[in-house]
Design an enzyme around this catalytic site. Structure first.
Site, PDB file in Angstrom:
ATOM      1  N   GLU A 866      -2.766  -1.832   1.203  1.00 29.60           N
ATOM      2  CA  GLU A 866      -2.551  -3.198   0.723  1.00 29.60           C
ATOM      3  C   GLU A 866      -2.923  -3.406  -0.738  1.00 29.60           C
ATOM      4  O   GLU A 866      -2.508  -4.386  -1.354  1.00 29.60           O
ATOM      5  CB  GLU A 866      -3.317  -4.163   1.624  1.00 29.60           C
ATOM      6  CG  GLU A 866      -2.681  -4.219   3.004  1.00 29.60           C
ATOM      7  CD  GLU A 866      -3.562  -4.879   4.027  1.00 29.60           C
ATOM      8  OE1 GLU A 866      -4.606  -4.273   4.379  1.00 29.60           O
ATOM      9  OE2 GLU A 866      -3.246  -5.975   4.467  1.00 29.60           O
TER      10      GLU A 866
HETATM   11  N1  MCN Z   1      -4.569   7.302   2.592  1.00 28.30           N
HETATM   12  C1  MCN Z   1      -4.918   8.427   1.878  1.00 28.30           C
HETATM   13  N2  MCN Z   1      -6.061   8.425   1.132  1.00 28.30           N
HETATM   14  C2  MCN Z   1      -6.828   7.306   1.042  1.00 28.30           C
HETATM   15  C3  MCN Z   1      -6.465   6.155   1.741  1.00 28.30           C
HETATM   16  C4  MCN Z   1      -5.331   6.182   2.549  1.00 28.30           C
HETATM   17  O1  MCN Z   1      -4.195   9.410   1.902  1.00 28.30           O
HETATM   18  N3  MCN Z   1      -7.932   7.321   0.319  1.00 28.30           N
HETATM   19  C5  MCN Z   1      -3.337   7.301   3.402  1.00 28.30           C
HETATM   20  C6  MCN Z   1      -3.615   7.225   4.899  1.00 28.30           C
HETATM   21  O2  MCN Z   1      -3.796   8.476   5.459  1.00 28.30           O
HETATM   22  C7  MCN Z   1      -2.369   6.511   5.416  1.00 28.30           C
HETATM   23  C8  MCN Z   1      -1.967   5.609   4.262  1.00 28.30           C
HETATM   24  O3  MCN Z   1      -2.606   6.138   3.101  1.00 28.30           O
HETATM   25  O4  MCN Z   1      -1.355   7.422   5.652  1.00 28.30           O
HETATM   26  C9  MCN Z   1      -2.412   4.159   4.456  1.00 28.30           C
HETATM   27  O5  MCN Z   1      -3.721   4.159   4.909  1.00 28.30           O
HETATM   28  P1  MCN Z   1      -4.583   2.812   5.059  1.00 28.30           P
HETATM   29  O6  MCN Z   1      -4.707   2.150   3.736  1.00 28.30           O
HETATM   30  O7  MCN Z   1      -5.796   3.128   5.813  1.00 28.30           O
HETATM   31  O8  MCN Z   1      -3.656   1.816   5.898  1.00 28.30           O
HETATM   32  P2  MCN Z   1      -3.161   1.892   7.417  1.00 28.30           P
HETATM   33  O9  MCN Z   1      -2.820   3.262   7.816  1.00 28.30           O
HETATM   34  O10 MCN Z   1      -4.038   1.067   8.260  1.00 28.30           O
HETATM   35  O11 MCN Z   1      -1.724   1.203   7.199  1.00 28.30           O
HETATM   36  C10 MCN Z   1      -1.551  -0.144   7.116  1.00 28.30           C
HETATM   37  C11 MCN Z   1      -1.252  -0.676   5.740  1.00 28.30           C
HETATM   38  C12 MCN Z   1      -0.867  -2.054   5.919  1.00 28.30           C
HETATM   39  S1  MCN Z   1      -2.054  -3.103   6.490  1.00 28.30           S
HETATM   40  C13 MCN Z   1       0.434  -2.456   5.770  1.00 28.30           C
HETATM   41  S2  MCN Z   1       0.900  -4.070   6.080  1.00 28.30           S
HETATM   42  C14 MCN Z   1       1.423  -1.540   5.346  1.00 28.30           C
HETATM   43  C15 MCN Z   1       0.904  -0.360   4.698  1.00 28.30           C
HETATM   44  O12 MCN Z   1      -0.237   0.096   5.085  1.00 28.30           O
HETATM   45  N4  MCN Z   1       2.671  -1.543   5.794  1.00 28.30           N
HETATM   46  C16 MCN Z   1       3.526  -0.541   5.417  1.00 28.30           C
HETATM   47  N5  MCN Z   1       1.783   0.488   4.151  1.00 28.30           N
HETATM   48  C17 MCN Z   1       3.078   0.471   4.529  1.00 28.30           C
HETATM   49  N6  MCN Z   1       3.936   1.454   4.135  1.00 28.30           N
HETATM   50  C18 MCN Z   1       5.184   1.484   4.636  1.00 28.30           C
HETATM   51  N7  MCN Z   1       6.015   2.447   4.230  1.00 28.30           N
HETATM   52  N8  MCN Z   1       5.621   0.578   5.524  1.00 28.30           N
HETATM   53  C19 MCN Z   1       4.843  -0.432   5.919  1.00 28.30           C
HETATM   54  O13 MCN Z   1       5.283  -1.290   6.816  1.00 28.30           O
END
Ligand code: MCN
Ligand code: FES
Length: 906
Positions: A866
């Site tokens: 986000e």
């Molecule tokens: N990640 C990483 N290194 C970090 C943090 C995160 O490599 N330091 C990677 C994670 O492994 C994950 C991705 O980034 O693959 C997102 O991780 P995270 O921020 O923890 O979020 P969530 O997996 O909980 O995903 C939800 C978030 C939200 S709330 C929305 S809304 C959203 C989003 O991610 N909707 C998306 N990204 C999106 N991306 C796509 N393509 N489509 C959506 O609908």
């Protein structure tokens, strides 16, 4: 009917078709070539692109009557397969272009058509090609696609070996690398089955569903007459609220006691009242989609129309009737009170600025519309497949309404063509459940794009009044806020969203005194659901615009004003919490030289007609649900390696990669090849509750749970001499093979009635810069470049986080300049709602990472999803002001608004 021979992907096929059917219907339904995706079905998105006799063709708008006998049709399946990838597909994988992957087959076909025609394109030519071919991607900001096409072209020209398009591991680690996500090959070859692809593979007794929906926004229902619909061809049943076995309500699981509603306000099928346009009144179950839709038109209802309150001020008027009788339209209020009272500070401060802001009802604009199906499984469980990103949450929200025992309800996530948060709310799950329970048959429902726009949630608009007080040096002394949240008719998560306003207005700065009040309001526009960065784009629109207004008043540089006020040790957030890291000064130091160079460039390149400008903003968001959030995952030793079980739901962000990267790192002592780690995900019958994939929480929460599970497994395998038991030894010794990891974020606490507390233990931080060009004659803004300095902790996967940021920034451009869902008819198509196409998104996007390790994140990681949509729009608005003098406070900043603001007195 017409008999036609087609050469499809090199094979001669004969089909009998209705000439009025589209090529997409025939490819998908008659030939089961589901790589051709069904997105908007209106020629706007390009997901259905194929080549007919070498010519780029949008299959969704091409009737079979226009296809010549003997035509050569090339679909994505004919370009390459997972075992024999085309260089374009390899390049897409290498550049992480496929996130949700729903648009990817269309881009592969489009890129193939381009490179067949011109194998040495410039970047501008690639962009122009995708623009003119209507290829829309909502996830990746387009840049990875252009990077990939340039690389594929080099290989096809023989200037680069094809092997350069294959990922090579350097040290056996995958954490922190650009390892491609496990689902990438299936996505770029069109072999990943999304909901409507799986729908074509349901058993023959499956019923198609269609909804009879409200055509007014607010009314009492006097009668519903299904008799004519029941007699229509192919109809098996027409279901109304009378057929719902349970409470016929989706519970919003009210979180806050002071909420005046009870959370049971959303009907599955409307009984007494219609609350918004598109509300479901009846479900037609029929043998074909066309029959079901035709019959749905024949459901008649008599209604008594009531005044429709299409925005918060209307619903707050003294004479407004209650939308939910017995509950006031303003049903929740959230106070914020930090430090001493602000009134006397405001009265005596040398500098006070105030303004009012409005952030619009932003549509999610996924390329894939909402879709799902349901059936009874082999254990007689009602099994509902959907795009849910909160399987266990939705289970609790719909089971009582359906009237089913919780253990008899199973939810499964289909591969999703993105959600961006709209699927944090249940959408069609309960409707599918009602139909499967009433008919006992497998049932399938897919919204067309207009239904998808009208009957799934949108970002809730905020009306914000804000006031800052500062001393002569620009140090912030106090902030006052008042914000009104237009949450549509259904209360789910409205209180939480209002709290987000308190948590993020003014975030980033050490503001000692804050007073404010947020109001959650029921209206009759579409219901408010989660949207990426939930509440923070609204909050930052106000505070990050007002920071620039303050800088102007003080005669200070906006970046330096921010630098003076950002969190440093001793500072606290608006909720009175000590931030977990203090990276903002370092991040601004990194941005400063780029900012100064950009200002200089803007000055040099401005002309009388085109004014260039630069704007900055700060964005912050928490990782988690409020308070002591937690997650669960399992790790199991198998003869082949280790299997990880979790419900890290995949919107398209990369839950598969997140799980694999985290597990591989945690299992490093076992020296496993990534292929030895198997993933079982997103089925309540098979995996534990990892919590919803919202609030950028999964990398932190589920990542920690995965790490714990793996560590527990490794501990069980470790022998006294430090070596590890094999699978056979573990079995022989009767040792446990499956280990649970349960993580709770103990260092977080819920906010109190004054919005004070430590709601998140881990935050993401960003400093955004936008460089824009404003055409002073038309008011049109073009974003030339976006830069983000991001602190998301240690990075799990570089391809994923880059992609998250490109995509989030692109949505920020749309939020700033074009997107809206206000006019229910006009804004119900992708283009009508202002989806940014490739020409709207800059090719020049720069990301600088500051990887401050997080104590509470697995291997130091925070989240990322986000962050890129917290405040890029405000950097753009600030840049418009810098360029043209126009301060736009009500979004989107369409040309006419910029023009009007340019002529306002300063
Ligand atoms: N990640 C990483 N290194 C970090 C943090 C995160 O490599 N330091 C990677 C994670 O492994 C994950 C991705 O980034 O693959 C997102 O991780 P995270 O921020 O923890 O979020 P969530 O997996 O909980 O995903 C939800 C978030 C939200 S709330 C929305 S809304 C959203 C989003 O991610 N909707 C998306 N990204 C999106 N991306 C796509 N393509 N489509 C959506 O609908
Ligand atoms: Fe393009 Fe999701 S990857 S729409």
């Amino acid at each position: 009917m017409r008999k036609i021979a087609l050469n499809v992907n090199g094979l001669l096929r004969t089909v009998i078709v209705d000439p009025e059917d589209t090529l997409m219907d025939v490819l998908r339904h008659q030939m089961l070539l589901t790589g051709t995706k069904d997105g908007c079905e209106d020629g706007h998105c390009g997901a259905c692109a194929v080549l007919v006799d070498g010519k780029y063709t949008l299959a969704c708008i091409t009737k079979m009557s226009r296809i010549p006998d003997g035509a050569n049709v090339l679909t994505v399946e004919g370009i390459g397969t997972p075992d024999n990838l085309h260089p374009i597909q390899k390049a897409f994988i290498l550049h992480g272009a496929a996130q949700c992957g729903f648009c990817s087959p269309g881009f592969v076909v489009s890129a193939k058509a381009l490179l067949d025609f011109n194998c040495d394109p410039t970047r501008a030519e690639v962009r122009d090609w995708f623009q003119k071919r209507h290829n829309v991607c909502r996830c990746n900001g387009y840049k990875p696609y252009v990077d990939a096409v340039m690389d594929a072209a080099k290989v096809m020209r023989g200037e680069m070996p094809e092997s350069a398009l294959e990922y090579k591991s350097s040290n056996g680690h995958i954490w922190g690398t650009s390892f491609p996500r496990p689902s990438a090959a299936a996505k770029v070859t069109g072999t990943l089955d999304y909901g409507s692809d799986l729908g074509l593979k349901l058993p023959p007794d499956m019923l198609y569903l269609a909804l009879a929906q409200a055509k007014v926004s607010h009314a009492n229902i006097l009668s519903i007459d299904t008799s004519e619909a029941e007699k229509m061809p192919g109809v098996e049943a027409v279901l109304t609220y009378k057929d719902v076995k349970g409470k016929n309500r989706i519970t919003g699981l009210i979180t806050f006691p002071s909420n005046k509603g009870d959370g049971w306000d959303r009907p599955i099928l409307c009984d007494e009242k219609i609350f918004q346009y598109g509300d479901a009144i009846a479900i037609v179950c029929a043998d074909t989609d066309a029959h079901a839709r035709a019959a749905a038109e024949k459901v008649h209802m008599e209604v008594e129309e009531l005044p429709a309150y299409m925005s918060a001020p209307a619903a707050m008027a003294d004479d407004a009737i209650e939308i939910h009788p017995g509950t006031p339209n303003v049903y929740f209020e959230q106070r914020i009170a930090k430090g001493e009272d602000t009134a006397s500070i405001m009265a005596s401060a040398p500098h006070v600025v105030e303004d009012e802001f409005y952030l619009q009802r932003q549509p999610h604009l996924t390329v894939e519309p909402d879709v799902g199906f349901a059936y009874f499984d082999e254990e007689d469980r009602l099994t509902i497949h959907s795009k849910s990103i909160g399987l266990y949450l939705h289970h609790a929200m719909i089971a009582p309404g359906l009237g089913i025992e919780p253990e008899k309800l199973r939810l499964v996530q289909n591969p999703a063509g993105a959600t961006f948060g709209y699927k944090f709310s249940p959408t069609m799950e309960a409707l599918l459940g009602v139909a499967a329970m009433a008919t006992g048959r497998p049932v399938f429902l897919r919204y067309n794009y207009a239904q998808h726009m009208q009957y799934t949630g949108k970002r809730s608009p905020f009306f914000v009044k804000m006031k800052f007080a500062a001393d002569d040096e620009g140090k912030l002394l106090a902030m006052e806020t008042d914000w009104v949240v237009d949450h549509g008719p259904y209360s789910e998560f409205g209180d939480l969203l209002t709290l987000r306003g308190a948590q993020f207005m003014g975030a980033g700065y050490d503001i000692p005194a804050i007073r404010g009040m947020g109001h959650t309001v029921a209206t009759n526009h579409v219901w408010g659901s989660a949207f990426r960065a939930y509440g923070s784009p609204q909050a930052f629109l106000a505070s990050e615009s007002l920071m620039d207004e303050l800088a102007e008043k003080l005669g200070m540089d906006p970046l330096e004003l921010r630098y003076k006020n950002v969190y440093r040790p001793g500072a606290t957030t608006p909720t009175g919490q000590e931030p977990e890291v203090y990276s903002l000064p370092e991040m601004i130091d990194l941005m400063r030289p780029k900012y100064q160079a950009a200002l200089q460039k803007a000055k040099e390149n401005s002309t009388d007609e085109h004014k260039k400008g630069v704007g900055v903003s700060i964005g912050i968001y928490g990782c988690g649900l409020d308070g002591p959030d937690g997650s669960e995952a399992w790790a199991e030793l198998t003869p082949e390696g280790v299997t990880i079980y979790n419900s890290w739901q995949d919107h398209g962000q990369g839950a598969d990669m997140g799980t694999l990267g985290t597990a591989h790192q945690a299992l490093l002592p076992l020296e496993l090849d990534p292929a030895q780690i198997k993933l079982v995900m997103n089925d309540t019958a098979r995996v534990p509750n990892s919590g919803p994939s919202g609030g950028s929480r999964s990398q932190v929460m589920t990542g920690n749970a995965i790490k714990l599970a793996c560590e527990s497994l490794i501990a069980a395998m470790r022998k006294a001499d430090g070596s590890f038991r094999t699978y056979d030894e573990m079995v022989a010794e009767g040792r446990q093979l499956r280990h649970e990891g349960k993580w709770t974020m103990a260092s977080a606490s819920n906010c109190d009635a004054n919005a004070q507390g430590a709601p998140f233990a881990v935050y993401m931080y960003g400093v955004f810069m936008a460089e824009v060009d404003v055409d002073v004659k038309s008011g049109k803004t073009v974003v030339d470049k976006l830069t983000l300095v991001a602190d998301i902790g240690k990075i799990n996967n570089k391809l994923v986080v880059d992609g998250q940021i490109y995509g989030g920034l692109a949505q920020g451009v749309g939020l700033a300049l074009s997107e809206d869902f206000e006019d229910i008819k006009k804004h119900s198509t992708m283009l009508g709602a202002g989806v940014p196409t490739i020409r709207d998104i800059p090719d020049d996007i720069e990301i600088i990472y500051v990887e401050t390790p997080r104590e509470n994140g697995p291997f130091g990681a925070a989240g990322v999803g986000e962050l890129p949509l917290t405040s890029p729009h405000v950097a753009i608005l600030n840049a418009i002001k810098n360029a043209s003098g126009a301060r736009v406070t009500h979004l989107p900043a369409r040309p006419e608004k910029v023009l009007a603001a340019m002529s306002e007195p300063v």
